[in-house]
Design an enzyme around this catalytic site. Structure first.
Site, PDB file in Angstrom:
ATOM      1  N   ASP A 432       0.880  -1.112   0.016  1.00 50.35           N
ATOM      2  CA  ASP A 432      -0.040  -0.028   0.005  1.00 50.35           C
ATOM      3  C   ASP A 432       0.809   1.067   0.155  1.00 50.35           C
ATOM      4  O   ASP A 432       2.105   1.250   0.208  1.00 50.35           O
ATOM      5  CB  ASP A 432      -0.794  -0.034   1.308  1.00 50.35           C
ATOM      6  CG  ASP A 432      -1.993   0.883   1.189  1.00 50.35           C
ATOM      7  OD1 ASP A 432      -2.293   1.457   0.127  1.00 50.35           O
ATOM      8  OD2 ASP A 432      -2.625   1.426   2.345  1.00 50.35           O
ATOM      9  N   GLU A 435       2.759   5.044  -3.891  1.00 50.78           N
ATOM     10  CA  GLU A 435       2.700   5.907  -5.256  1.00 50.78           C
ATOM     11  C   GLU A 435       4.139   6.503  -5.534  1.00 50.78           C
ATOM     12  O   GLU A 435       4.537   6.621  -6.770  1.00 50.78           O
ATOM     13  CB  GLU A 435       1.828   6.912  -4.960  1.00 50.78           C
ATOM     14  CG  GLU A 435       0.378   6.492  -5.059  1.00 50.78           C
ATOM     15  CD  GLU A 435      -0.275   5.585  -3.867  1.00 50.78           C
ATOM     16  OE1 GLU A 435      -1.004   4.625  -4.107  1.00 50.78           O
ATOM     17  OE2 GLU A 435       0.400   5.783  -3.038  1.00 50.78           O
ATOM     18  N   ASP A 511      -8.598   3.098  -3.121  1.00 51.06           N
ATOM     19  CA  ASP A 511      -9.789   3.467  -2.044  1.00 51.06           C
ATOM     20  C   ASP A 511     -11.080   3.985  -2.813  1.00 51.06           C
ATOM     21  O   ASP A 511     -11.465   5.138  -2.874  1.00 51.06           O
ATOM     22  CB  ASP A 511      -9.059   4.588  -1.230  1.00 51.06           C
ATOM     23  CG  ASP A 511      -8.169   3.874  -0.409  1.00 51.06           C
ATOM     24  OD1 ASP A 511      -7.855   2.906  -0.166  1.00 51.06           O
ATOM     25  OD2 ASP A 511      -7.295   5.074   0.312  1.00 51.06           O
TER      26      ASP A 511
END
Length: 849
Positions: A432, A435, A511
């Site tokens: 997670d 990015e 999300d």
């Protein structure tokens, strides 16, 4: 310890609420704790291409190469290389600069195809058996033709080159051309007329108009005159795609920097394009069977809840394989650490037969007493500021450093540390925040001038590494499995990808939000991800993010589980908004008995179809094909499928038409041309090339089967390790002939790569007054548990006899009785279904008369 964890959870909850507010108002909440500050969830404004400053290139001289041609373009040099009979690489770089090969490329050594060349005053031509590349000299431009001489794709008048350091390519198009792929994108299926961008972004609570999401896969498929081609723009900088969004006769793509490098692939089938693209960037691996089961997750589960939720699934007989551990299991959100209570919950779950996946983030807390931080600092493993100091940013653990995954030593270090989790019994890793997300960074990530140093000492800026960061972390994670759990199939789930990450991980689409728009959007989104070479994809079933007005109602969750049970990756995951009073739990039983029953029905159906699903993933590992397919994938000759985004194929034979609109109890379904379709629930047959209206009451998912299909399935089980597969059901819809190549291995180790697998060809033929079943064991190198097959023939008639050679099969009085026999048959007259029990070692054909 308990107090610190409680404070951290409160910080996380406040941060989540602040994001919702910032999305609505464009501001950041002032109520956030000092160490948790969210920036905007979209990057800075796009950098436009100045079309008044385009500088056309011209071929001044050329040099033949072993696999193509080198072009003198003045200040630049061009390379057109033929990697196969249907794929070419086009590069334009500054003089003296090497051609670019990104980490997304898996195959670098290609056998040069046979090709011929021809030169005229105006053109230089390369021709293989499948593709002709015409290079215009003045100005420089490229045209691709198929073997019949039809133009597949060609540069537009604006040409190809650099504008103020930005590589660009303009292409001609016409109004009938359609575009698919581009990885994870919001909005609809067909991207013609769209303005798209790629810059991996922590786009919490995104919507159908959000431009930048979590992945960057700069690959797309053009479909023109029913023929497909693919373009992979291998550039890791932020890039842009104007797909006939300005005018109907051209499209173009460009990037903020980097080199002009793209690969052109001729189909003509969409499947051909994906097969070649995934040969270039890597095929997905055949996953472990348990990962294809159902997953349950929540951000904020306590150790007790993790165990209780799993046990409740068993008590209610809703199949489940895996529980996910979100960041609360760590010691103060420090990666590669444990809170002892969660470690005990893991042991309990493992003892109960469940699998477990732990989340992992890339950021390492700045803590002089923390081993990971000590090691990373001592070995100079961090990303750096321009002045050479370590870059720090705020994320869940507070002030943190970020590993420089561009270095192989750092990736190896990261992989080695996976043992902290895997050696405790963790089965999968969930990457997670890669990015990378940075709460206090500009536009929610690192500054663009953060420096990453490669193995060769070359320094690259964040502008070039950003879209690769998650890919490199995921590679390290995958290799961590190979090191710490040898001969065990890795399972890695990631939020971020570049082209090629499919060879390491599955993808979930970040999300999402608990509303109907996201349910609708998930189908075309997953379809385009699948068309981009990533077959293992899923969305948070029921929606992750919550806000007033965006919570799952019983109807929404029921419709979502009807879709979610047939996603390649199926997980119910949601945030901890129950603590804020916005929503209750999101496990199936929280929505009442009707929804619980619907959930049980469709999750059970997924488990019955696991042999079929597993074989679909094996196909993906071999040729890159999607598991969740838009109709256009199989039916590109049928123009009516080009924009259908609320139906999809689940593998080769099953078409699903979910309800994705509130209050809807019937819907129109398009049946593609060229096939006969069978309503799964009623058995009614329909010819293709028509739209019909079907019942879709709550709890009914319209499903249609391609006639002449065999669908391997099994009896329902509560988990993938509950019992051995001893009787394989061959669900057969027959008109005249159906066949299936059934693949089987141990579904958990890497032994299949050493040849330990079975392949059995099943064939069912209607011949005059009888039906004949044959099996052909093509490969038998795995000790299978399968002892028998049950041939389940739909729309059948009462047979007079069933026999194999001279051996007659006895008729059973019931299906239950048949299941207890080694061989025999039973005819269900009410359903018009014939069941034939056949020993797996039956060497003769079985005739049904």
């Amino acid at each position: 310890m308990r107090k610190r964890l409680k404070a951290s959870r409160m910080s996380k909850k406040l941060a989540q609420a602040a994001v919702c507010l910032s999305l609505l108002t464009g501001t950041v909440s002032a109520v956030l704790p000092a160490n948790v500050v969210f920036a905007e969830t979209q990057p800075e404004a796009d950098t436009p291409l100045n079309k008044q400053n385009l500088q056309p290139l011209s071929v001044q001289s050329l040099e033949a190469l072993e696999n193509g041609v080198k072009l003198n373009l003045g200040d630049y040099q061009g390379f057109i290389r033929l990697f196969s009979e249907d794929m070419a690489k086009i590069s334009v770089v500054k003089n003296g600069e090497d051609e670019f090969i990104s980490p997304g490329i898996a195959k670098k050594d290609w056998k040069t195809p046979k090709f011929s060349t021809k030169e005229t005053d105006k053109e230089y031509i390369l021709s293989t058996s499948e593709l002709t590349v015409k290079i215009n000299k003045q100005p420089f431009g490229v045209k691709f033709l198929d073997k019949q001489g039809n133009v597949i794709n060609e540069d537009a008048a604006q040409g190809t080159g650099y504008e103020n350091g930005k590589p660009y390519v303009f292409k001609k198009t016409d109004s009938g051309e359609n575009f698919y792929g581009f990885g994870e994108q919001s909005g609809g299926l067909n991207k013609r007329g769209k303005s798209l961008g790629m810059w991996n972004t922590d786009a919490y609570s995104y919507n159908k108009n959000t431009k930048y999401l979590y992945t960057s896969i700069p690959f797309f498929i053009g479909l023109k005159d029913k023929k497909a081609y693919g373009i992979f723009f291998d550039n890791t900088n932020r890039s842009y795609y104007e797909m006939a969004s300005e005018k109907d006769d051209y499209y173009y793509f460009y990037a903020n920097g980097g080199t002009l490098t793209y690969y052109f692939i001729n189909g003509p089938e969409i499947g051909d394009v994906i097969d070649r693209y995934t040969e270039l960037t890597g095929k997905s691996e055949t996953p472990p069977m348990w990962s294809l089961g159902f997953h349950q997750s929540k951000w904020g589960y306590t150790p007790e809840e993790l165990v209780d939720v799993a046990k409740t699934y068993r008590e209610k007989k809703i199949p489940l394989d895996t529980m996910h551990f979100d960041i609360d299991y760590m010691d103060g959100y420090r990666v590669f650490t444990w809170n002892d209570q969660y470690k005990q919950a893991l042991k309990t779950l493992k003892n109960e037969g469940f699998h477990a996946i732990t989340i992992n983030d890339p950021a390492v807390k700045q803590d002089e007493n923390y081993r990971m931080y000590q090691e990373g600092t001592a070995n100079d493993y961090w990303a750096k500021n321009p002045d050479g100091t370590t870059f720090f940013g705020d994320v869940w653990p507070g002030r943190s450093a970020f590993p420089n995954f561009l270095k192989s030593d750092v990736r190896t270090w990261w992989a080695n540390n996976l043992g902290t989790l895997l050696n405790e019994g963790v089965d999968g890793i969930w990457n997670d925040m890669n990015e990378p997300a940075v709460f206090d960074g500009p536009f929610h990530t690192m500054p663009l001038d953060v420096v990453f140093e490669g193995d060769n000492g070359e320094k690259k800026l964040h502008t070039e590494v950003h879209n690769l960061y998650g890919h490199l972390e995921t590679e390290a994670t995958y290799n961590g499995f190979l090191k710490n759990k040898p001969n065990t199939r890795p399972f890695v789930l990631t939020r971020d990808m570049y082209a090629g990450t499919q060879r390491y991980a599955a993808l979930w689409t970040g999300d999402n939000v608990s509303n109907w728009e996201h349910l609708q959007m998930s189908i075309p989104m997953n379809s385009n991800v699948g068309l981009s070479g990533v077959p293992f994809v899923g969305n948070d079933i029921g929606g992750f993010a919550k806000s007033p007005g965006n919570v799952p109602t019983p109807e929404l969750f029921a419709r979502w589980i009807e879709v979610g049970a047939f996603l390649p990756f199926a997980r119910d995951h949601y945030d901890n908004s129950a603590k804020s009073g916005l929503a209750g739990g999101q496990e199936p039983w929280n929505f009442g008995k009707e929804v619980e029953d619907i959930s049980r029905k469709y999750i059970s159906m997924r488990y019955e179809l696991l042999p079929y699903l597993y074989n679909q993933f094996k196909e993906s590992a071999e040729n890159g094909q999607p598991v969740q397919q838009p109709l256009v994938y199989q039916f590109q000759d049928d123009a009516k499928t080009y924009n259908i985004e609320d139906q999809f194929m689940f593998g080769d034979s099953l078409m699903l038409a979910p309800v994705v609109k509130e209050g809807q109890t019937s819907r129109e379904v398009y049946l593609p041309a060229g096939e006969t379709w069978v309503d799964y629930w009623t058995g009614k047959k329909y010819e293709g090339n028509q739209s019909i209206t079907v019942n879709a009451a709550l709890g009914t998912l319209p499903i249609f089967v391609k006639n002449n299909s065999i669908i391997p399935r099994q009896e329902v089980e509560q988990s993938t390790n509950e019992k051995k597969l001893e009787n394989l059901i061959l669900d057969t819809y027959l008109n005249d002939q159906a066949s299936y190549s059934f693949y089987e291995d141990d579904a958990q180790t890497l032994d299949y790569k050493q040849g330990e697998y079975n392949i059995t060809e099943f064939k069912v033929d209607k011949k005059g007054n009888h039906i004949e079943f044959k099996q052909d064991k093509k490969a038998q190198n795995y000790a299978s548990d399968i002892k028998s097959y049950t041939l389940k023939l739909h729309d059948a008639e009462q047979p007079q006899k069933v026999q194999a050679a001279g051996s007659k099969y006895d008729q059973a009085g019931s299906l239950e009785q048949l299941n207890g026999q080694e061989s025999g048959y039973f005819f269900d007259s009410a359903e018009r279904v014939l069941y034939v029990k056949i020993p797996a070692n039956e060497n003769h054909s079985v005739k049904i008369q």
